[in-house]
Write a protein that holds these residues in place. Structure first.
Motif, PDB file in Angstrom:
ATOM      1  N   TRP A  10       5.774  -4.821  61.995  1.00 53.73           N
ATOM      2  CA  TRP A  10       5.503  -5.381  60.670  1.00 53.73           C
ATOM      3  C   TRP A  10       6.152  -4.538  59.587  1.00 53.73           C
ATOM      4  O   TRP A  10       6.283  -3.336  59.719  1.00 53.73           O
ATOM      5  N   ASP A  11       6.519  -5.191  58.491  1.00 53.67           N
ATOM      6  CA  ASP A  11       7.097  -4.507  57.339  1.00 53.67           C
ATOM      7  C   ASP A  11       6.465  -5.091  56.078  1.00 53.67           C
ATOM      8  O   ASP A  11       7.060  -5.936  55.403  1.00 53.67           O
ATOM      9  N   SER A  20      -0.905 -11.882  52.332  1.00 55.38           N
ATOM     10  CA  SER A  20      -1.060 -13.005  53.259  1.00 55.38           C
ATOM     11  C   SER A  20       0.244 -13.790  53.380  1.00 55.38           C
ATOM     12  O   SER A  20       0.623 -14.219  54.477  1.00 55.38           O
ATOM     13  N   GLN A  21       0.982 -13.941  52.285  1.00 55.11           N
ATOM     14  CA  GLN A  21       2.256 -14.657  52.325  1.00 55.11           C
ATOM     15  C   GLN A  21       3.303 -13.840  53.083  1.00 55.11           C
ATOM     16  O   GLN A  21       4.098 -14.393  53.847  1.00 55.11           O
ATOM     17  N   GLN A  22       3.287 -12.529  52.913  1.00 53.13           N
ATOM     18  CA  GLN A  22       4.214 -11.671  53.660  1.00 53.13           C
ATOM     19  C   GLN A  22       3.951 -11.761  55.163  1.00 53.13           C
ATOM     20  O   GLN A  22       4.896 -11.843  55.960  1.00 53.13           O
ATOM     21  N   ILE A  23       2.679 -11.748  55.535  1.00 49.06           N
ATOM     22  CA  ILE A  23       2.316 -11.855  56.955  1.00 49.06           C
ATOM     23  C   ILE A  23       2.772 -13.199  57.498  1.00 49.06           C
ATOM     24  O   ILE A  23       3.395 -13.279  58.567  1.00 49.06           O
ATOM     25  N   CYS A  24       2.509 -14.262  56.768  1.00 47.29           N
ATOM     26  CA  CYS A  24       2.919 -15.608  57.173  1.00 47.29           C
ATOM     27  C   CYS A  24       4.436 -15.665  57.343  1.00 47.29           C
ATOM     28  O   CYS A  24       4.937 -16.163  58.361  1.00 47.29           O
ATOM     29  N   GLN A  26       6.506 -13.247  57.911  1.00 42.58           N
ATOM     30  CA  GLN A  26       6.958 -12.445  59.044  1.00 42.58           C
ATOM     31  C   GLN A  26       6.642 -13.115  60.370  1.00 42.58           C
ATOM     32  O   GLN A  26       7.448 -13.060  61.304  1.00 42.58           O
ATOM     33  N   ILE A  27       5.498 -13.785  60.465  1.00 43.23           N
ATOM     34  CA  ILE A  27       5.184 -14.532  61.687  1.00 43.23           C
ATOM     35  C   ILE A  27       6.228 -15.619  61.909  1.00 43.23           C
ATOM     36  O   ILE A  27       6.741 -15.798  63.013  1.00 43.23           O
ATOM     37  N   ARG A  28       6.574 -16.335  60.842  1.00 43.61           N
ATOM     38  CA  ARG A  28       7.613 -17.369  60.945  1.00 43.61           C
ATOM     39  C   ARG A  28       8.941 -16.758  61.385  1.00 43.61           C
ATOM     40  O   ARG A  28       9.667 -17.337  62.189  1.00 43.61           O
ATOM     41  N   GLY A  29       9.245 -15.579  60.839  1.00 46.51           N
ATOM     42  CA  GLY A  29      10.466 -14.886  61.236  1.00 46.51           C
ATOM     43  C   GLY A  29      10.448 -14.483  62.694  1.00 46.51           C
ATOM     44  O   GLY A  29      11.459 -14.607  63.405  1.00 46.51           O
ATOM     45  N   PHE A  30       9.284 -14.003  63.170  1.00 50.12           N
ATOM     46  CA  PHE A  30       9.153 -13.635  64.584  1.00 50.12           C
ATOM     47  C   PHE A  30       9.398 -14.856  65.474  1.00 50.12           C
ATOM     48  O   PHE A  30      10.007 -14.754  66.533  1.00 50.12           O
ATOM     49  N   ILE A  31       8.919 -16.014  65.036  1.00 51.03           N
ATOM     50  CA  ILE A  31       9.109 -17.241  65.805  1.00 51.03           C
ATOM     51  C   ILE A  31      10.572 -17.666  65.779  1.00 51.03           C
ATOM     52  O   ILE A  31      11.172 -17.970  66.816  1.00 51.03           O
TER      53      ILE A  31
END
Length: 64
Positions: A10-11, A20-24, A26-31
């Motif tokens: 995570w960054d 919460s938007q950053q986490i979202c 990054q999850i999309r980026g991981f996918i």
């Protein structure tokens, strides 16, 4: 289906918008980059919140 949890790097930046938007994002980026694939398990929201040092609600909002 992969039963093991995926280790994610995570960054998060406290001065770069809502966490919460950053986490979202990054999850999309991981996918999109294939880091997370169908069947991979992410940590539970409580564990992820602890790992990221954020409130569980922040993680829950990101995942919703």
């Amino acid at each position: 289906m992969n039963a093991a949890h995926v280790q994610l790097n995570w960054d998060l930046k406290s001065d770069d918008g809502q966490l919460s938007q950053q986490i979202c994002d990054q999850i999309r980026g991981f996918i999109s980059t294939g880091v997370l694939r169908a069947g991979d398990r992410m940590p539970a929201t409580r564990q992820l919140a602890h790992e990221l040092s954020v409130a569980r609600g922040t993680v829950a909002t990101a995942i919703e």
